[in-house]
Design an enzyme around this catalytic site. Structure first.
Site, PDB file in Angstrom:
ATOM      1  N   VAL A  98       0.952  -1.370   0.040  1.00 50.65           N
ATOM      2  CA  VAL A  98       0.004  -0.035  -0.105  1.00 50.65           C
ATOM      3  C   VAL A  98       0.755   1.000   0.029  1.00 50.65           C
ATOM      4  O   VAL A  98       0.649   2.172  -0.895  1.00 50.65           O
ATOM      5  CB  VAL A  98      -0.906  -0.081   1.048  1.00 50.65           C
ATOM      6  CG1 VAL A  98      -1.667   1.421   1.213  1.00 50.65           C
ATOM      7  CG2 VAL A  98      -1.958  -1.082   0.963  1.00 50.65           C
ATOM      8  N   GLU A  99       2.007   1.088   0.755  1.00 51.82           N
ATOM      9  CA  GLU A  99       2.781   2.195   0.821  1.00 51.82           C
ATOM     10  C   GLU A  99       3.567   2.877  -0.471  1.00 51.82           C
ATOM     11  O   GLU A  99       3.610   4.013  -0.937  1.00 51.82           O
ATOM     12  CB  GLU A  99       3.686   2.317   2.036  1.00 51.82           C
ATOM     13  CG  GLU A  99       3.265   2.324   3.413  1.00 51.82           C
ATOM     14  CD  GLU A  99       3.080   3.741   3.732  1.00 51.82           C
ATOM     15  OE1 GLU A  99       3.208   4.631   3.190  1.00 51.82           O
ATOM     16  OE2 GLU A  99       2.392   3.868   4.977  1.00 51.82           O
ATOM     17  N   SER A 100       4.110   1.795  -1.258  1.00 55.29           N
ATOM     18  CA  SER A 100       5.018   1.856  -2.171  1.00 55.29           C
ATOM     19  C   SER A 100       4.812   1.108  -3.653  1.00 55.29           C
ATOM     20  O   SER A 100       5.512   1.368  -4.330  1.00 55.29           O
ATOM     21  CB  SER A 100       6.442   1.832  -1.873  1.00 55.29           C
ATOM     22  OG  SER A 100       6.736   0.471  -1.401  1.00 55.29           O
TER      23      SER A 100
END
Length: 200
Positions: A98-100
């Site tokens: 989700v972050e990167s």
């Protein structure tokens, strides 16, 4: 929380999307959704399992190849540091996804860096000298996540809210998920990915 996940998945802006969903936030915090990254401000929110077949452009295929390469690179690091620091590998993988989008060199518009999108102050606190180095980034990110889990007595949702919005924001809202659009979308997105067993 299940209701929040359901509301997220049934949001009208997402209803027609069967692939990945990206989100961008305006200055006032209002989210905009798209089925592809329209500009650098868009971040991956939900990874689709069945991308639309009628939009298989060269850029989409290239993005999938890049993501697959990122997953291949980060797999052993996620497993190693998750087990070393006793955090569920599925949760760490979901945060990275989700972050990167498994991009070890990702840089957000707010200055978050690397696979686990560490803010510079957080990276420094955990002794990171190169936030773009996947091993350092994931090691520090997992330690940070574990510290947040410990601070919130194992409450994964609150730990994720603190990871996204900061510990101070959770404290200011009396131990509840802060009502920020990004955080209210981020927490169920990571929980859903972890529940699916999303692993690189």
């Amino acid at each position: 929380m299940a209701g929040l996940v359901g509301a997220l998945l049934l949001h009208p802006a997402m209803a027609g999307a069967t692939g990945s969903v990206y989100v961008s936030y305006a200055a006032d915090g209002a989210p905009s959704y798209a089925s592809q990254r329209l500009d650098p401000s868009y971040r991956l929110l939900i990874r689709g399992e069945n991308p639309p077949q009628d939009r298989g452009t060269a850029s989409r295929k290239l993005a999938r190849v890049d993501q697959a390469a990122g997953k291949l690179q980060l797999t052993p690091l996620i497993d190693h540091y998750a087990r070393l620091h006793q955090v569920a590998p599925e949760l760490v993988a979901a945060v990275v996804g989700v972050e990167s989008g498994y991009n070890a060199r990702a840089v957000s518009p707010k200055g978050a860096l690397g696979a686990m999108q560490l803010m510079p102050a957080t990276a420094a606190r955990y002794g990171v000298t190169d936030a773009g180095d996947a091993a350092q980034n994931i090691d520090a990110g997992v330690r940070h996540l574990k510290d947040l889990l410990n601070a919130h007595q194992g409450n994964v949702a609150l730990a994720l809210a603190a990871y996204n919005a900061g510990q101070g924001a959770v404290a200011r809202h009396r131990g509840r998920i802060p009502p920020y659009p990004e955080t209210m979308l981020y927490v169920p997105a990571v929980l859903a990915a972890a529940a699916r067993g999303t692993r690189p």
